[in-house]
Design an enzyme around this catalytic site. Structure first.
Site, short mmCIF file in Angstrom:
data_model
loop_
_atom_site.label_atom_id
_atom_site.label_comp_id
_atom_site.label_asym_id
_atom_site.label_seq_id
_atom_site.Cartn_x
_atom_site.Cartn_y
_atom_site.Cartn_z
N GLY A 1 0.99 -1.19 0.15
CA GLY A 1 0.08 -0.12 -0.06
C GLY A 1 0.74 1.02 0.12
N GLN B 1 -7.21 -0.02 3.42
CA GLN B 1 -8.34 -0.36 4.26
C GLN B 1 -10.11 -1.02 3.71
OE1 GLN B 1 -8.72 -1.30 7.71
NE2 GLN B 1 -6.16 -0.44 7.41
N CYS C 1 2.04 2.00 13.63
CA CYS C 1 3.52 3.99 13.09
C CYS C 1 3.91 4.06 13.75
CB CYS C 1 3.34 3.91 11.60
SG CYS C 1 2.38 2.92 10.52
N HIS D 1 -1.85 -7.77 2.20
CA HIS D 1 -2.21 -7.71 3.86
C HIS D 1 -2.73 -7.62 4.92
CE1 HIS D 1 0.06 -5.05 6.43
NE2 HIS D 1 0.38 -4.61 5.50
C1 LIG Z 1 -1.93 -0.66 6.40
C2 LIG Z 1 -2.26 0.52 5.59
C3 LIG Z 1 -0.94 0.97 4.31
C4 LIG Z 1 0.00 0.58 4.04
O1 LIG Z 1 -0.06 -0.95 3.59
P1 LIG Z 1 0.87 -1.24 3.78
O2 LIG Z 1 1.05 -2.24 2.62
O3 LIG Z 1 1.56 -1.65 4.87
O4 LIG Z 1 2.42 -0.34 2.65
C5 LIG Z 1 -1.64 2.74 3.71
N1 LIG Z 1 -2.59 2.92 3.30
C6 LIG Z 1 -3.72 2.51 4.91
C7 LIG Z 1 -4.70 3.24 5.25
C8 LIG Z 1 -3.38 0.65 5.46
O5 LIG Z 1 -4.57 0.87 6.46
#
Ligand SMILES: *Cc1c(COP(=O)(O)O)cnc(C)c1O
Length: 395
Positions: A72, A181, A326, A203
């Site tokens: 993401g 999400q 984070c 994931h």
């Molecule tokens: C988890 C998340 C991300 C980051 O995605 P990754 O695959 O962990 O880099 C970005 N935006 C939102 C809204 C998320 O929940």
């Protein structure tokens, strides 16, 4: 012995057994490089194109509009920086986003500000929603891009995406949404919703970590992300994460096929949890009660620290979160909770519980059994709570 309840599915989800099985051959027998011409290579290429088709089908897109990424964060960076740089050549250097985006969006916008872009950070209201009319009013002649998340990762609120898409289209401004999400949890149709760019991550819907995708509507110009080989049609070079991509598409197909029924079940569980938890005095649900993801709740409990709450829940076998993964570890309260107008003291006492299809009614029973006692114990030790009940604060 305590139960084990994993209620942090907004942070990540376990890979589902079917997804794991689908991935396995690509580590062992079908290990070829998809660019190779012999059969073990061709056998690794075919599933990539099938996966692209399946991801496209779940979003209402064309397969040629799907580009696989490492997740993401990468998709967000590519979409926002890429679109901004292309638009800048036409003299457009203004971006509109919201104050409660994921850091993959906020920090990307901050980095563009250092390059000379100007960014409008829209307010989010107490209900956890941006207002389309405020977004429209923020559009300028030089607006290059609007990036608004589909559903918030901390409080689960779902933004008015179709309205925002229509406004963007009407004003001829590119629209990116971080849908990490939302994908697999709510129905998405990029064409009907006028979405130009959309980020997703495996994931978060029972796929593996380290793989995601960016949807790029045909005709939208983006610079290459990684120069090198011809993978992803030359836009993002590097030997493909075949197993990961197969995992992503298997998980997404599963999530889309079961979405309606799962949403019903999780919404009922979620609402029962909300009703139960709000019996605790001086507790609140953050964000709109209805316009939220089926499996996401976020509460604040006055007079306690989210971190202590998480530790005691963990001792009882319950995994939740406070702030986003984070930022936990820092003492700053979540930027999301501050953006919806919560004072620092209250924002500190937050708890996010997020469910997936692997959670059960028994999990809700168990949380409702232990949570009130934990809150009470922490408040009994809290000088802040003492002040609150003696009426010195927040009346
Ligand atoms: C988890 C998340 C991300 C980051 O995605 P990754 O695959 O962990 O880099 C970005 N935006 C939102 C809204 C998320 O929940």
């Amino acid at each position: 012995m305590a139960r084990f309840v994993y209620a942090d599915n907004a942070a990540t989800t376990p890979v589902s057994p079917a997804v794991f099985e689908a991935m396995k051959p690509y580590f062992t027998s079908i290990y070829g490089n998809p660019s190779s011409l012999y059969s073990v290579g061709r056998d690794a290429k075919r599933p990539l194109e099938l996966a692209r088709g399946e991801v496209a089908a779940c979003l209402g897109a064309e397969p040629s509009e799907i580009f696989f990424t490492s997740g993401g964060s990468e998709a967000d960076n590519w979409a926002i920086k890429g679109a901004a740089h292309v638009q800048a050549k036409k003299g457009k250097k203004h971006i509109i986003t919201s104050k409660f985006e994921h850091h993959a969006v906020l920090h990307t916008c901050a980095s563009l500000e250092k390059e000379g872009f100007s960014v409008t950070y829209l307010d989010v209201h107490e209900d956890g929603l941006v207002r389309p009319e405020e977004l429209e009013a923020a559009i300028r002649e030089d607006t290059a891009l609007i990036t608004i998340m589909y559903a918030n990762n901390e409080i689960g609120t779902i933004q008015p995406i179709p309205e925002i898409g229509a406004i963007c289209k009407q004003h001829g401004v590119l629209f990116h949404t971080d849908a990490v999400q939302a994908v697999g949890n709510v129905p998405i149709d990029v064409k009907a919703q006028n979405i130009d760019l959309l980020s997703l991550s495996a994931h978060k819907f029972h796929g593996p970590k380290g793989v995601g995708a960016l949807y790029v509507r045909r005709g939208v110009q983006l610079p290459n992300l990684i120069d090198g080989g011809a993978q992803e049609r030359g836009r993002r070079a590097g030997t493909e994460n075949v197993a990961g991509i197969v995992g992503l598409s298997t998980a997404l197909k599963e999530a889309c096929a079961t979405m309606e029924e799962r949403a019903k079940r999780l919404t009922a569980m979620r609402d029962r949890l909300v009703d139960g938890v709000l019996q605790i005095e001086r507790s609140r649900l953050n964000g709109d009660h209805i316009k939220r993801l089926p499996g996401n709740v976020n509460f604040c409990f006055e007079g306690i620290e989210g971190e202590s709450l998480l530790l005691l829940l963990d001792l009882n076998g319950i995994c939740g979160s406070s702030g986003s993964a984070c930022t936990s570890g820092s003492l700053d309260p979540s930027h999301v909770l501050l953006s919806i107008g919560l004072p620092h003291e209250i924002a500190h006492g937050s708890l996010r519980l997020s469910f997936s299809d692997q959670n059960t009614e028994e999990d809700v029973d168990y949380i409702l059994e232990v949570l009130p006692g934990i809150v009470e114990r922490l408040r009994a030790m809290s000088p802040l709570w003492d002040e609150i009940i003696h009426g010195k604060k927040y009346n």
